[in-house]
Motif scaffolding. Sequence first.
Motif, PDB file in Angstrom:
ATOM      1  N   ASP A 192      42.797  47.581  47.452  1.00 43.81           N
ATOM      2  CA  ASP A 192      41.549  47.594  46.700  1.00 43.81           C
ATOM      3  C   ASP A 192      40.397  47.225  47.619  1.00 43.81           C
ATOM      4  O   ASP A 192      40.566  47.048  48.838  1.00 43.81           O
ATOM      5  N   THR A 246      42.937  56.598  38.355  1.00 42.71           N
ATOM      6  CA  THR A 246      42.205  55.330  38.423  1.00 42.71           C
ATOM      7  C   THR A 246      43.119  54.190  37.994  1.00 42.71           C
ATOM      8  O   THR A 246      44.080  54.392  37.238  1.00 42.71           O
ATOM      9  N   ASP A 248      42.898  49.525  37.451  1.00 41.27           N
ATOM     10  CA  ASP A 248      42.122  48.290  37.489  1.00 41.27           C
ATOM     11  C   ASP A 248      42.830  47.313  38.407  1.00 41.27           C
ATOM     12  O   ASP A 248      43.877  46.776  38.063  1.00 41.27           O
ATOM     13  N   GLY A 250      41.875  44.322  39.319  1.00 45.89           N
ATOM     14  CA  GLY A 250      41.705  42.915  38.995  1.00 45.89           C
ATOM     15  C   GLY A 250      41.250  42.127  40.212  1.00 45.89           C
ATOM     16  O   GLY A 250      40.754  42.686  41.206  1.00 45.89           O
ATOM     17  N   SER A 255      36.205  47.890  40.181  1.00 43.22           N
ATOM     18  CA  SER A 255      37.048  48.496  39.155  1.00 43.22           C
ATOM     19  C   SER A 255      36.198  49.406  38.276  1.00 43.22           C
ATOM     20  O   SER A 255      35.046  49.082  37.973  1.00 43.22           O
ATOM     21  N   PRO A 256      36.718  50.558  37.844  1.00 38.83           N
ATOM     22  CA  PRO A 256      38.046  51.060  38.209  1.00 38.83           C
ATOM     23  C   PRO A 256      38.066  51.609  39.634  1.00 38.83           C
ATOM     24  O   PRO A 256      37.023  51.995  40.172  1.00 38.83           O
TER      25      PRO A 256
END
Length: 399
Positions: A192, A246, A248, A250, A255-256
């Motif tokens: 991410d 997509t 999430d 966290g 996000s997304p």
Amino acid sequence: MGIGNIANTGMRAAMTDMEIISNNIANANTIGYKRSYGTFSDVYPNGAGGSSMQAGLGVALTSIHQDFTRGGALYTNNPLDLMIGNNGFFVLKDDSNGAVSYTRAGRFALDNEGYITNGKQRLQGFPASNGVVSAGGTLSDVKISSAPRNATATSSVSEDLNLNSTSEVKVGPFDKDDVETYNYMTSKNVYDSLGNAHSMSTYFVKDADNSWTANVLVDDVAVGTGTVQFSTDGTMQSVTGLDALTFDPGTGAQSPQSFQVSLDNISQYASDNTTRFMSQDGYPVGNLNGYEVDVNGNVVGTYSNEERVLLGKIAVAEFQSVDGLASIGNMSWLETTSSGAPILNPKNSDKNITASVVETSNVDLTQEMIALIGAQHNFQANAQVEQTYNEVMQTVIKI
């Protein structure tokens, strides 16, 4: 009167020749040194008009040249010891006054700010932006920064694999926890925007001959389903549904997070389910582990996240006339109107740089010693002329 002056010019020329040769010998082990040699010419009276009845006035130093042929190679363990293989010079810039000079002496080191330096001077190169060196870029200080590389969120995952065409067709609903509901599974970490790793899995289910479903999960949460169709020759015919996924992440990350799964290299042959290669374009935060300079002069940083980043490209300057360069000592030269402006192009460095090697002096000691003996003999011969002249003059005075 002329004989004494002629002998003096000969002795002065021989002395100058010995000075030049002595300097070559003294620098026989100087990194990047280029041997010098003098050019001498005979001297005739003004207005001699080419008459064969005119005696000459001796010899004069016309110029001192440097021999820019390449020296030998000295191998070292320093990755910043660099040697130019063909023509050209490294470009140096004095950080204190901005003066630019040129050298073949490629013994460099990193200073406390990460700049590649030769003493007080910084090595110049073409900066890289997003791993690309611009052909029209301007020179700047080459720097190997110790700053960590920022995390990069994954935007694309590529899977190169074979699905067994003889696999049985699954008729029940897919369940990741039931191996009887799918035929093959692949897994790869994705990242991410903060550099956190997330496990992405693709479960392949055979629906019918030449038709498969790809179920994509991130951290065991379903994020999308795609359909893969194969031709009768086992090659991929079409893939749908996997280009806009997509999830999430966290943990405060963006996000997304959108990404795609590419199955361009997927095949279906009558052989085992096999993953040949998987890749993704995301990275966690990376610390500098090391660096290297390749044969094209590219300075590449290697990071703890396995990322290799092009930091810049070392510049090599070429000149229309290297004989016109002005020597300033310390194995360095300045451009002049006689040398012309430096020709700077990133391509000058291509296949022209060797790391962990420095260029040694191009002085041949045997050749210089022979030349020194010759210059010594010249001096002694002219001194003999001077002595003979003085004896003759003493005789003339006594008459």
